[in-house]
Design an enzyme around this catalytic site. Sequence first.
Site, mmCIF file in Angstrom:
data_model
loop_
_atom_site.group_PDB
_atom_site.id
_atom_site.type_symbol
_atom_site.label_atom_id
_atom_site.label_comp_id
_atom_site.label_asym_id
_atom_site.label_seq_id
_atom_site.Cartn_x
_atom_site.Cartn_y
_atom_site.Cartn_z
ATOM 1 N N LYS A 19 74.010 27.088 -29.135
ATOM 2 C CA LYS A 19 73.535 26.603 -27.431
ATOM 3 C C LYS A 19 74.054 25.939 -26.645
ATOM 4 O O LYS A 19 73.044 25.240 -27.481
ATOM 5 C CB LYS A 19 72.594 28.275 -27.226
ATOM 6 C CG LYS A 19 71.320 28.086 -27.161
ATOM 7 C CD LYS A 19 70.674 26.556 -26.293
ATOM 8 C CE LYS A 19 69.454 26.263 -26.810
ATOM 9 N NZ LYS A 19 68.100 25.163 -26.341
ATOM 10 N N ASP A 144 63.778 31.047 -27.336
ATOM 11 C CA ASP A 144 65.368 31.026 -27.032
ATOM 12 C C ASP A 144 65.609 31.919 -28.000
ATOM 13 O O ASP A 144 67.386 32.454 -27.330
ATOM 14 C CB ASP A 144 65.764 30.164 -27.330
ATOM 15 C CG ASP A 144 65.795 29.005 -26.930
ATOM 16 O OD1 ASP A 144 65.164 29.039 -25.436
ATOM 17 O OD2 ASP A 144 65.527 27.545 -27.117
HETATM 18 O O1 C5P Z 1 58.105 29.937 -27.581
HETATM 19 P P1 C5P Z 1 59.196 28.345 -28.965
HETATM 20 O O2 C5P Z 1 57.983 28.175 -30.101
HETATM 21 O O3 C5P Z 1 60.466 27.935 -29.557
HETATM 22 O O4 C5P Z 1 58.158 26.908 -28.092
HETATM 23 C C1 C5P Z 1 58.118 25.651 -29.050
HETATM 24 C C2 C5P Z 1 57.382 25.502 -28.480
HETATM 25 O O5 C5P Z 1 58.235 24.297 -27.156
HETATM 26 C C3 C5P Z 1 56.075 25.771 -27.131
HETATM 27 O O6 C5P Z 1 55.151 25.793 -28.755
HETATM 28 C C4 C5P Z 1 55.662 24.754 -26.685
HETATM 29 O O7 C5P Z 1 54.855 23.638 -26.621
HETATM 30 C C5 C5P Z 1 56.324 24.077 -26.272
HETATM 31 N N1 C5P Z 1 57.721 25.232 -25.347
HETATM 32 C C6 C5P Z 1 57.049 25.271 -23.823
HETATM 33 N N2 C5P Z 1 57.425 26.058 -22.849
HETATM 34 C C7 C5P Z 1 58.204 26.640 -22.566
HETATM 35 C C8 C5P Z 1 58.309 27.106 -24.128
HETATM 36 C C9 C5P Z 1 58.095 26.201 -25.142
HETATM 37 O O8 C5P Z 1 55.975 24.067 -23.725
HETATM 38 N N3 C5P Z 1 58.731 27.904 -22.078
#
Ligand code: C5P
Length: 303
Positions: A19, A144
């Site tokens: 994406k 995502d």
């Molecule tokens: O959700 P995901 O595991 O992909 O996110 C990875 C990291 O990115 C999270 O641990 C966080 O530190 C950061 N993140 C964030 N805010 C979001 C998505 C991700 O701070 N909306």
Amino acid sequence: MSDAQRRQLDACFVNAYAKINVTLDILRRRDDGYHELITIMQTVDLYDTLCLTAAKDERVHLSCTVPELNTGDNLALRAAQVLRQRFVITRGVNIELVKRIPVAAGLGGGSSDAAAVLIALRQWWRLGISDAELFAVAAEIGSDVPFLLHGGLALCDGRGEQVTRLPPFWPASMRWLLLLKPALGLATADVFRGLSARDYSGGSHSRAVLAALRARQTPEPGHLHNSLERGVLEMYPQVAQARHDLLEAGAPLVRLSGSGPTLFAPFAALETAQQAQAQLQAQGYEVYLTHPIYPGEPAWRRN
Ligand code: C5P
């Protein structure tokens, strides 16, 4: 042939698409450490391929063309494990993963692999779970992942896991997309940590692009905004240099995808995109020529 014997013969191939973030407005930091955001995402024609087969034992096995990704943290593996635990499944599965999407690149590759596993196993294991339940499992794996269950064009908010699918529309002036992956990988968490309050935007860019796309109009370039871009360009000179070189190669517009470091540049004409790609590849860059894509259902094949 019994159902069990038939399953032994079946292999499910499924593609997992990358994406780009057309916009990424970060509103604020939340108490749970995540950031509240509004983003418009679109899947593109760059994909990993997964092949799922029945395992001889009751475990989840992963074999990936990129050896460093053969770990317990791999999101494809985790997706299968979460499903097995949540729905008390005793069957095992082998996951073979052909990686083409660059890793730690801001293109959602790992999340898309996880989404592909969820979609395929729901069907294969005949799990009687609703879309809402599948979305909840996806959100547990990564912000995502819910979007990547269906892909296409969508507006996502919350921490990214709340998905509003949008009717397919993509401006002709942006028909071809060059993706340039600078030679470094970035951890999403590190990039979010580099945010400062001045990077927060109220969501106006995403809302403006949403309105344009819904009206089947080309968004204003200024609204193709990514709140993480300033920090990434400042912290990683390689990314800033790559952005400069993309513009020099004739890209009318260059933006960071997600938490980067991949940059995307839209082109109206294939020829111009190809010329820029050739020039950048000659400079040693990893560059992909892609276009938006609306993935269908997984393709089921028998050995
Ligand atoms: O959700 P995901 O595991 O992909 O996110 C990875 C990291 O990115 C999270 O641990 C966080 O530190 C950061 N993140 C964030 N805010 C979001 C998505 C991700 O701070 N909306």
